[in-house]
Design an enzyme around this catalytic site. Structure first.
Site, PDB file in Angstrom:
ATOM      1  N   GLY A  47       0.821  -1.201   0.000  1.00 38.90           N
ATOM      2  CA  GLY A  47       0.000   0.000   0.000  1.00 38.90           C
ATOM      3  C   GLY A  47       0.853   1.248   0.000  1.00 38.90           C
ATOM      4  O   GLY A  47       1.996   1.231   0.453  1.00 38.90           O
ATOM      5  N   GLN A  52       3.058  10.020   0.800  1.00 35.41           N
ATOM      6  CA  GLN A  52       4.354   9.350   0.896  1.00 35.41           C
ATOM      7  C   GLN A  52       5.255   9.660  -0.290  1.00 35.41           C
ATOM      8  O   GLN A  52       6.467   9.460  -0.214  1.00 35.41           O
ATOM      9  CB  GLN A  52       4.171   7.842   1.028  1.00 35.41           C
ATOM     10  CG  GLN A  52       3.560   7.437   2.355  1.00 35.41           C
ATOM     11  CD  GLN A  52       3.384   5.945   2.424  1.00 35.41           C
ATOM     12  OE1 GLN A  52       2.387   5.394   1.984  1.00 35.41           O
ATOM     13  NE2 GLN A  52       4.385   5.285   2.975  1.00 35.41           N
ATOM     14  N   LEU A  98       6.937   2.138   4.228  1.00 33.94           N
ATOM     15  CA  LEU A  98       8.015   2.710   3.422  1.00 33.94           C
ATOM     16  C   LEU A  98       8.548   4.002   4.028  1.00 33.94           C
ATOM     17  O   LEU A  98       9.726   4.318   3.893  1.00 33.94           O
ATOM     18  CB  LEU A  98       7.530   3.000   1.995  1.00 33.94           C
ATOM     19  CG  LEU A  98       7.218   1.819   1.102  1.00 33.94           C
ATOM     20  CD1 LEU A  98       6.675   2.317  -0.237  1.00 33.94           C
ATOM     21  CD2 LEU A  98       8.445   0.961   0.897  1.00 33.94           C
ATOM     22  N   HIS A 139      -4.227   1.693   7.495  1.00 37.51           N
ATOM     23  CA  HIS A 139      -2.864   2.216   7.565  1.00 37.51           C
ATOM     24  C   HIS A 139      -2.684   3.352   6.557  1.00 37.51           C
ATOM     25  O   HIS A 139      -2.143   4.416   6.888  1.00 37.51           O
ATOM     26  CB  HIS A 139      -1.882   1.072   7.288  1.00 37.51           C
ATOM     27  CG  HIS A 139      -0.452   1.481   7.226  1.00 37.51           C
ATOM     28  ND1 HIS A 139       0.457   1.124   8.199  1.00 37.51           N
ATOM     29  CD2 HIS A 139       0.247   2.189   6.298  1.00 37.51           C
ATOM     30  CE1 HIS A 139       1.643   1.625   7.871  1.00 37.51           C
ATOM     31  NE2 HIS A 139       1.549   2.265   6.718  1.00 37.51           N
ATOM     32  N   GLU A 140      -3.136   3.138   5.322  1.00 36.00           N
ATOM     33  CA  GLU A 140      -2.956   4.158   4.282  1.00 36.00           C
ATOM     34  C   GLU A 140      -3.838   5.380   4.522  1.00 36.00           C
ATOM     35  O   GLU A 140      -3.399   6.517   4.293  1.00 36.00           O
ATOM     36  CB  GLU A 140      -3.203   3.564   2.895  1.00 36.00           C
ATOM     37  CG  GLU A 140      -2.256   2.433   2.511  1.00 36.00           C
ATOM     38  CD  GLU A 140      -0.786   2.744   2.698  1.00 36.00           C
ATOM     39  OE1 GLU A 140      -0.373   3.916   2.572  1.00 36.00           O
ATOM     40  OE2 GLU A 140      -0.023   1.799   2.989  1.00 36.00           O
TER      41      GLU A 140
END
Length: 164
Positions: A47, A52, A98, A139-140
């Site tokens: 994801g 990000q 990430l 989470h995203e």
């Protein structure tokens, strides 16, 4: 199309709330495709959120079929302006990111969720999901709200671990 650089903590952009997408035209499609390629480039990634890659708009891409974990998968999900409209249950699992490359942490999230979002054609979509896919979407979406998984751990001492 290209792989985009990923920002990491402590970049202050990761703490900012992303803005709604107004138009799902060409720029959004290009960004989404570049985000997908970036996600694929990072082999263990399932994801990614637009913030990000340095863009403060409410777009996420999730594809848990890329994971080795057994789970339900809806395939590649490109979600524009996603909103969780229902959630239930609890589940705890280890999460990585990430944007937090050196650590993983134990996070408690909702087990089942329902999400409303726009697809790349600007059409409203609804998804009911659970387990690992639900965790990844949460989470995203957290990224879109200026949060990383470290903000969700109970204890930085006992719930965060250095990646091996």
């Amino acid at each position: 199309m290209s792989v985009l650089p990923v920002i990491t903590i402590p970049d202050p952009l990761l703490k900012r709330v992303s803005i709604d997408v107004k138009d799902t035209g060409g720029e959004v499609r290009t960004l989404a495709e570049n985000m997908r390629k970036t996600m694929l480039y990072h082999k263990s990634c399932v994801g990614i959120a637009a913030v990000q890659v340095g863009v403060l708009v409410r777009i996420i891409i999730v594809d848990v079929s890329l994971s080795e974990k057994p789970h339900r998968s809806s395939g590649v999900l490109t979600m524009i302006n996603p909103v969780i409209t229902y959630s239930s249950g609890k589940t705890s699992s280890r999460e990585g990111c990430l944007s937090v490359p050196d650590f993983i942490g134990t996070v408690t999230r909702k087990k089942k969720i329902e999400v409303e979002y726009l697809d790349l054609n600007g059409c409203k979509q609804f998804l009911k999901t659970d387990g690992f896919e639900a965790v990844c979407i949460q989470h995203e979406i957290d990224h879109l709200d200026g949060k990383v998984f470290l903000d969700r751990v109970t204890s930085l001492k006992t719930d965060v671990f250095r990646r091996m």
